[in-house]
Write a protein that holds these residues in place. Sequence first.
Motif, mmCIF file in Angstrom:
data_model
loop_
_atom_site.group_PDB
_atom_site.id
_atom_site.type_symbol
_atom_site.label_atom_id
_atom_site.label_comp_id
_atom_site.label_asym_id
_atom_site.label_seq_id
_atom_site.Cartn_x
_atom_site.Cartn_y
_atom_site.Cartn_z
ATOM 1 N N UNK A 1 -84.496 33.120 19.374
ATOM 2 C CA UNK A 1 -83.400 32.933 20.310
ATOM 3 C C UNK A 1 -83.284 31.471 20.698
ATOM 4 N N UNK A 2 -82.058 30.982 20.672
ATOM 5 C CA UNK A 2 -81.752 29.615 21.046
ATOM 6 C C UNK A 2 -81.224 29.593 22.474
ATOM 7 N N UNK A 3 -81.755 28.692 23.266
ATOM 8 C CA UNK A 3 -81.331 28.536 24.658
ATOM 9 C C UNK A 3 -80.664 27.176 24.801
ATOM 10 N N UNK A 4 -79.331 27.101 24.680
ATOM 11 C CA UNK A 4 -78.653 25.794 24.725
ATOM 12 C C UNK A 4 -78.872 25.052 26.031
ATOM 13 N N UNK A 5 -78.999 25.773 27.139
ATOM 14 C CA UNK A 5 -79.139 25.128 28.438
ATOM 15 C C UNK A 5 -80.595 24.887 28.843
#
Length: 447
Positions: free
Chosen positions: A148-152
């Motif tokens: 999972x990518x967390x942009x923030x």
Amino acid sequence: METEIPLSFSDFPEDVQLCVLSFLRPPDLEAFASTCKRFVSLYRHDQRLWFSMCHRRWGSKTLINRWGSGKISYRNLYRILDKYENLIGFWRRCGGADTSSPALVFFEWGPFYITGSRISPSKNRGYEVIKKPFLWMSIASNGELVNYLDPDGRFSLTEEDLMGESGIVESELIQVNVNFIGECHFVVEDFVVEENLGFSGFRRSPSSGNVRGEEYENVYGSPPERLMTEIYQYFANRTSPGGNGASRRQRRREKEKQGRMKKWEPEHFVKIVNCSPKLSRPLQGLWKGICDDMSLDFYLVSYDDLGGIACRKVGDSNRPLIHNAPIFWTSSSTFTEPPFSPEEEHIYNQRLHLRPPIETDQSHDDHLSSSDDGVILRMLYINSSYDLVIPDSAGTTANPRQVEGRIWQYRNGTFGFGFLRDNYIIDLKHIAKNGNLLDAIEPSNNG
């Protein structure tokens, strides 16, 4: 006289056997298992053995029984963690259009996942570094790899998220594929389901065999000669117009229409393989130091095969590392030992050490204490990049004070460097130690 009766390995109690076998690696264990039918069954099915092997290698770093919510086999877990272990440490983004985010990435173990954090210098004129998590890599309860990518960089992953029970992941994070190309290069891309993906998120080459479930014999590493094949296969898989590309595009359009997924441009990362000093290479690794404008920056010092040393800045640079001229370099790593000449003592003593103000410096680890000031372990002659990037300064007509400098290694293992043209020394200290990031703060704490 007592007669000694030799014991075979089978005569030892089972718990002793498991303890001894837990020191082996899978290829050795497989060879051992071929000696006896009972050991074949032990190798293939005994969860106690594989738990012992997992716990011995990673038990001090992560919670073995929480990966996959404790519902996956430890034999399967061993293979995955063996692959994940190579991620631990520092990586650097290469290429790509996004230059707004920090280039330096640090991977570390979590309780039931591995997290990758973007690392950047703080703006508080101290030694603190900003740690912003952006990538979570773990295992779902069904054994599938999930990334999972967390942009923030503000999300905290829970086991309920991985099991799909919280409903938060889909709205807050972007599911991605983490595709490995060899041992020192990986790519983060939009999540797609492809036939050539064994577990979701690990791309494999055709030579790797089927790695789903328990069928992963002999996949504990790819021979070096397979690297180019893997690279070509990777790009062929990305651009191939055949297969199930239409269905993937349809699924992506549906997700974008529902507002559950935004477009994520691929990011490539390469490993910084020598990020810590060694006895034979004491300057090697990643360091941080206060520059002449009193801002914090990161420095990568590397040795070449001929004994030379070069230092470049890393961190927030918008250009690839290869395009940045070295801050200092030398073709010889031979140190000069004390006592030093009066001239060298004067060169060092007349310079100001660039360090943060005491009130902004919240870290005390690895600092030069007052007892270390002026205590030089040894010295090294260096050159600046003037004679590399300014042609007029090269050759016999160059002013030596423009290009010549020194490295002073201190008693505590850190060092500082400076050039004759300047009146200051940039003192460098460790970014990480023993696998732990030093002086890390959350983005919200940065002034």
